[in-house]
Enzyme design. Structure first.
Site, short mmCIF file in Angstrom:
data_model
loop_
_atom_site.label_atom_id
_atom_site.label_comp_id
_atom_site.label_asym_id
_atom_site.label_seq_id
_atom_site.Cartn_x
_atom_site.Cartn_y
_atom_site.Cartn_z
N GLY A 95 0.83 -1.21 0.00
CA GLY A 95 0.00 0.00 0.00
C GLY A 95 0.86 1.25 0.00
O GLY A 95 1.96 1.28 -0.57
N SER A 96 0.38 2.27 0.70
CA SER A 96 0.97 3.61 0.55
C SER A 96 2.40 3.74 1.05
O SER A 96 3.09 4.69 0.69
CB SER A 96 0.09 4.63 1.27
OG SER A 96 -1.17 4.68 0.63
#
Lengths: 131, 568
Positions: free
Chosen positions: B286-287
């Site tokens: 993810g981020s």
């Protein structure tokens, strides 16, 4: 020829061609003095007895010492094993006592808490005031 | 007197010669041809060889605190043929061993001449049983592995089976070094089987195994586990992972996975808990992956820190809609803003400027798709799309951490690289081994290679500090220390590879931002509050705060924030 037949046979004079054995010379004592067989002196026999006894006692003693040393060695080995086991138990106890979960429980029981904030204090280096 | 006939004498002589010859031949056969066989037969009756097991080396933490010890123990066995009263003996044995009487009675009443009653019984317990002098009960000396801190670093340490063989974790990895070499003792025994005092004795001493010194700090590991469990429970999550490491040396201070197990009682634990998920499991980051996109942008010169992007709330790529976590209109953002506010759309726009090749090279340099070589069994390499399969959509999704899979350790290494001025250092779990002779053999320092320029790493650090000061990572702030880090919230995929509404929340960061001493990666699996800034950042804060105390980390001057356009 049987013995009976032999006894009945006519006795005849010895034939001239047959020579009689020479007469055995008379036995006379040796011109040299008879030597007696050598026997040990009492000192020799005593020394021999002492040596043999000493050897026997020595061998028996050495054997006894070896066996004794064996028993002692076994005892020491048992003692070492016991001490090693004791050391292990103590090591285990120390490790268990210093386990962080136990320390944390103890600390909480004493009313200690984790700090909310970390403060690092810098202490200024002191100056040499001289003697 | 009459003389016996010559023929009889000759016959008697022949008989005597034949008889004597037979005896001589038999003696020759016994003494020469079959001597070995009979000597061996005699030896087996008189000589007994006992194994002398080698003592397995300990596992110590970085300060020499024991984390795994070998203790003397006993296997309790029964010879059922000699047991006179199975029930009576079972009633005496069971309470001492802490097992049901029925189980013991079944062992004592079994057929055959050997049955284990219980294996690896503590020496003190075995002594209690020996004092009972029960007929048909015997004891075999064995070694037992003991983990004094219980579940602390259990997945890292692993465990040994009842035969003393390392089965999982570092116990398995370093089994050849720790096991040592068994010896043996040959003795003469009497007809009753007792050792003859002063008899022949040949001892081949066992060679003790080496101790293994870890880079793990036991207290930091313990405290990390406490915080991790609390976070998993409070977030109603499925599990979690924490990695704490020194960015300068690659030394791993703590590596925790929840739920864990107690290696002292592994047989009664769920095997799924044996897995060290920090190394063997992968997840879509993810981020937290946007940091690599930013690194590629700066390193290739595709984007400068002052460049601005007009970032909409959503964007169409190859027919798919990419959107940010929160809806918004078109906003002007710098690279620093995109990272600080974790814009997926912004990251995809940055990736378009970099291009596929630049992105692929940067991921490869950070070690994606390759195991770190930390020296742990079953380390995963992660998953990266093959270069020839990259599309515009691949580039866009990878830029914000979807469509790739990494281990928590790989991702922690990415942030350690930035913290270390752009040089990747191979992570290490083992600091040294100590041989039976007491000589310490230091493990080689981890391999290194430069990933990004020092200036790039400095700018990335400023951006990550911005994340914590004003972006999604404010939950990781620590008073008096500037923290640099990044939040992550990733959707999970099901067995068929489809995204489902289950999330992994993460926060990876380091401190102090200017001269980093410690990197902490926190990953929470399926928390009720899905965002990394809410579920994982506070755990980072707790762990990092404890690390400051434990490692004596002093604060440092703050780094300036990067150029930004969004209002703070």
């Amino acid at each position: 020829m049987s013995a009976a037949a032999r006894s009945l046979a006519p006795r005849t004079a010895p034939t001239p061609s047959r020579r009689l054995p020479a007469a055995r010379p008379p036995i006379s004592p040796s011109p040299y003095p008879r030597r007696r067989a050598r026997r040990g002196t009492p000192a020799f026999w005593s020394l021999t007895a002492v040596l043999i006894t000493g050897l026997v006692v020595g061998i028996v003693s050495l054997s006894a010492l070896a066996v004794q040393a064996g028993f002692r060695s076994d005892d020491l080995r048992d003692q070492v094993a016991g001490l090693q086991q004791q050391q292990q138990v103590l090591r285990e106890q120390v490790a268990a006592a210093s386990a962080p979960s136990r320390v944390m429980r103890w600390a909480r029981g004493e009313g200690m808490v984790m700090p909310d904030r970390v403060v690092i204090l810098r202490i200024p280096a002191g100056q040499d005031a001289g003697a | 007197m009459t003389r016996p006939p010559v023929q009889r004498l000759i016959a008697l002589l022949v008989v005597a010669i034949v008889a004597m010859g037979g005896i001589v031949v038999r003696l020759a056969l016994l003494q020469v041809r079959e001597s070995g066989t009979y000597a061996e037969l005699g030896s087996t009756q008189r000589v007994r060889t006992e194994p002398l097991p080698a003592v397995r080396g300990d596992i110590l933490d970085r300060d020499g605190v024991p984390m795994a010890l070998t203790l003397g123990a006993s296997d309790v066995y029964a010879n059922p043929a000699l047991v006179t009263d199975p029930l009576g003996e079972a009633e005496q044995i069971a309470p001492i061993l802490g097992v049901p009487t029925r189980t013991v009675r079944e062992d004592l009443a079994s057929t055959g001449t050997f049955a284990y009653v219980q294996r690896q019984v503590d020496a003190s317990v075995a002594a209690q049983l020996e004092d009972l002098h029960l007929p048909g009960i015997g004891f075999l000396p064995v070694a037992k592995r003991y983990y004094p801190a219980g579940p602390v670093a259990s997945q890292v340490l692993g465990f040994v089976n009842v035969d003393g063989v390392g089965t999982t974790g570092l116990e398995r990895q370093y089994d050849p070094q720790m096991a040592g070499l068994a010896g043996e003792r040959t003795i003469e025994v009497s007809a009753q089987g007792q050792e003859i005092a002063g008899g022949k004795q040949v001892v081949s001493q066992p060679q003790e195994g080496s101790d293994v010194v870890l880079t793990i700090d036991r207290d930091l590991q313990f405290q990390s586990q406490q915080y991790l469990r609390a976070a998993v429970l409070s977030n109603d999550a499925k599990g979690g992972t924490i990695v704490v490491m020194d960015p300068r040396t690659g030394d791993i201070y703590a590596m925790a996975t929840y739920p864990w197990f107690d290696p002292n009682a592994f047989a009664s634990s769920d095997p799924s808990r044996f897995v060290n998920r920090a190394v063997t499991d992968t997840w879509e980051p993810g981020s937290v992956n946007k940091t690599i996109t930013a690194a590629a942008a700066l390193e290739t010169g595709s984007v400068t820190p002052t460049d601005t992007f007009h970032v909409p709330g959503t964007r169409q790529v190859d027919g798919y809609t990419i959107h940010d976590a929160e809806p918004h209109g078109v906003e002007t953002m710098t690279l620093g803003d995109i990272i600080a506010h974790s814009s997926n759309v912004g990251a995809s726009l940055v990736a378009d400027r970099i291009g596929n090749e630049g992105m692929q090279q940067m991921f490869a340099r950070f070690g994606f798709g390759s195991p770190t070589g930390v020296g742990f069994p079953g380390e995963a390499a992660g998953l990266m799309p093959a270069p020839d399969q990259w599309t515009a959509l691949t580039r866009a999704t990878v830029s914000f951490g979807a469509g790739v899979a990494v281990t928590p350790l790989q991702m922690a290494s990415v942030y350690a690289t930035i913290a270390n001025g752009g040089t990747w250092v191979q992570p290490r779990l083992v600091d040294a081994t100590i041989g039976a002779d007491g000589v310490r053999h230091d493990a080689p320092a981890g391999a290194t290679h430069r990933v990004v320029r020092r200036s790039t790493a400095r700018m990335l650090t400023r951006m990550l500090a911005y994340v914590v000061q004003d972006g999604t990572g404010v939950g990781a702030q620590i008073a008096g220390y500037q923290v640099a880090g990044k939040t992550g919230t990733a959707k999970k995929v099901d067995e068929a590879g489809r995204y489902v509404h289950r999330y992994v929340a993460s926060f990876i960061g380091f401190l102090p931002a200017r001269s980093p001493r410690v990197v902490v990666a926190v990953i929470i699996d399926e928390p009720a509050t899905v965002y990394g800034g809410i579920a994982a950042a506070p755990v980072f804060q707790q762990v990092a705060r404890y690390a400051i105390q434990r490692l004596g980390i002093e604060p440092a001057r703050s780094v300036p924030l990067p150029p930004h356009d969004l209002a703070i």
